[in-house]
Design a protein around this motif. Sequence first.
Motif, short mmCIF file in Angstrom:
data_model
loop_
_atom_site.label_atom_id
_atom_site.label_comp_id
_atom_site.label_asym_id
_atom_site.label_seq_id
_atom_site.Cartn_x
_atom_site.Cartn_y
_atom_site.Cartn_z
N ASN A 107 39.13 28.05 40.25
CA ASN A 107 40.19 28.96 40.11
C ASN A 107 40.61 29.05 38.76
OD1 ASN A 107 42.11 30.89 40.36
ND2 ASN A 107 43.08 29.72 42.07
N GLY A 108 40.55 30.12 38.05
CA GLY A 108 41.04 30.24 36.69
C GLY A 108 39.88 29.85 35.65
N ASP A 109 38.75 29.55 36.19
CA ASP A 109 37.62 29.22 35.23
C ASP A 109 36.23 29.82 36.06
OD1 ASP A 109 36.17 28.20 33.26
OD2 ASP A 109 36.09 26.39 33.94
N CYS A 110 36.29 30.87 36.39
CA CYS A 110 35.18 31.25 37.67
C CYS A 110 34.79 32.88 37.10
CB CYS A 110 35.76 31.46 39.07
SG CYS A 110 34.74 32.32 40.09
N VAL A 111 33.45 32.80 36.76
CA VAL A 111 33.10 34.32 36.21
C VAL A 111 33.22 35.15 37.38
CG1 VAL A 111 31.13 35.26 35.08
CG2 VAL A 111 31.51 32.88 34.68
N LEU A 112 32.95 34.71 38.65
CA LEU A 112 33.04 35.95 39.72
C LEU A 112 34.28 36.42 39.93
CD1 LEU A 112 31.60 37.48 41.97
CD2 LEU A 112 32.16 35.62 43.30
N GLN A 113 35.28 35.27 39.69
CA GLN A 113 36.81 35.84 39.96
C GLN A 113 37.25 36.75 38.47
OE1 GLN A 113 39.79 32.82 38.87
NE2 GLN A 113 40.47 32.97 41.00
N GLU A 114 36.82 36.28 37.55
CA GLU A 114 36.99 37.17 36.31
C GLU A 114 36.31 38.69 36.42
OE1 GLU A 114 35.38 35.28 32.79
OE2 GLU A 114 36.60 33.41 33.42
N LEU A 115 35.04 38.75 36.88
CA LEU A 115 34.54 39.77 37.13
C LEU A 115 35.33 40.82 38.06
CD1 LEU A 115 30.78 38.97 36.98
CD2 LEU A 115 32.17 40.39 35.31
N ALA A 116 35.60 40.21 39.10
CA ALA A 116 36.58 40.92 40.45
C ALA A 116 37.58 41.57 39.73
CB ALA A 116 36.84 40.05 41.41
N TYR A 117 38.38 40.73 38.70
CA TYR A 117 39.86 41.27 38.14
C TYR A 117 39.31 42.23 37.37
CZ TYR A 117 44.19 40.80 35.90
OH TYR A 117 45.48 41.18 35.38
N ARG A 118 38.18 42.10 36.67
CA ARG A 118 37.98 43.00 35.31
C ARG A 118 37.46 44.56 36.11
NH1 ARG A 118 33.12 41.93 30.72
NH2 ARG A 118 32.56 44.14 30.53
N TYR A 119 36.69 44.40 37.06
CA TYR A 119 36.34 45.58 37.67
C TYR A 119 37.38 46.07 38.81
CZ TYR A 119 32.52 45.46 34.54
OH TYR A 119 31.83 45.43 33.50
N GLN A 120 38.32 45.33 38.92
CA GLN A 120 39.30 45.86 39.78
C GLN A 120 38.80 45.78 41.45
OE1 GLN A 120 41.69 49.03 38.32
NE2 GLN A 120 41.44 48.42 36.26
N VAL A 121 38.22 44.74 41.77
CA VAL A 121 37.52 44.75 43.26
C VAL A 121 38.74 44.21 44.17
CG1 VAL A 121 35.87 44.03 44.61
CG2 VAL A 121 35.31 44.64 42.29
N GLU A 122 39.16 45.09 44.62
CA GLU A 122 40.46 44.60 45.22
C GLU A 122 40.42 44.57 46.88
OE1 GLU A 122 44.67 46.45 43.54
OE2 GLU A 122 43.17 47.82 43.46
#
Length: 353
Positions: A107-122
């Motif tokens: 958490n906070g250092d995860c590429v999948l998490q970053e991508l979900a945020y970047r592409y607003q996958v809510e």
Amino acid sequence: MNREKSITINGKRFSLEAGETVLEVAQRNGIDIPTLCYIEGSMPTGACRICMVEVKGARNLLPACATPATHNMVVETESERVIQSRKMNIELLLASGNHNCLTCEANGDCVLQELAYRYQVEIVRFPESPVRYATETSNPLIIRDFSRCILCGRCVQACNEVQVNNAISYGYRGTASKIVANGDLPYHESDCVFCGECIRVCPVGALIEKPSRFQGRPWEVRTVKTTCPYCGVGCQIDLHIRDNKVVKVTGTEGVPPNFGSLCVKGRFGYDFINEPERLTVPLIKEDGQFREASWDEALSLVAERLGEIRSKSGPDSIGVFSSAKITNEENYLAQKFARAVIGTNNVDHCARL
Ligand code: SF4
Ligand code: SF4
Ligand code: SF4
């Protein structure tokens, strides 16, 4: 006539170098195409499909990491079609296992998490896949959490192509796919040498340094760059420190000689620092028994005895051994003391190459 070959990305023209992929041209020119499976310098696998881009004239989206850049190619890296594809892909990956980030070490250092945020996958519209393989915690150094593995294959490439350990590969097929070590053995029963390169490249929280688990979020630690003391290679390392305690060690990225890679000692050999059995006061042996002494008393005794031996038998009758478990500065002082004070070159170190 200008014969330079060029490619157009997002409406701008860029020159091409022979053999470059679309991703490489984009990266060279500061255009951010997201990736999950790509490792610079390794053979592209095109496994994750996150770097898909729209190429004029091509029917399907193409993976930027595996598509050669050609003269007059016209590429869009963030078109509506590309964004919809990435969103769908991220949703599928989030549904592919347990991606509740709350207690995930990444958490906070995860590429999948970053991508979900970047592409607003809510919202993830697909049901979460059942967890097929239990988390492996049976060795003291590396946790393998298969429920968070997105099967990008970076660990396999890093183990086989970067470290050339050939300890892991893809196993099984379809929804049963799993990264396996030697035909599906736990790491500690396989050819794994615990270098931790697979942890380094894992873009999510599927591979975790066991001693570092729950020891601090990325934003709770500060890092201090230093040189690994264990051997003469001189690998550059980052100490991750929380509350004045080393909680993790990683290789410093992008600098020689190790460019972020480490061996098992450099990555995991720091537990002695906070070991309660470490000596904290000098001990003097009398009548076969150790007793605690002050630093003044101990240093005086050592100086007196070394002086006697040196006078009687010469400086080369004395040898100085230092240790990988003291600081580099202390090791420097130890050799200086041997050479300049005692007058001998009899100096050695447990990690001498
Ligand atoms: S791997 Fe990434 S997305 Fe999955 S739970 Fe961990 S932090 Fe969240
Ligand atoms: S720790 Fe090193 S040897 Fe073991 S699987 Fe990971 S990369 Fe391969
Ligand atoms: S363990 Fe990590 S690096 Fe390896 S395939 Fe799974 S997600 Fe990718």
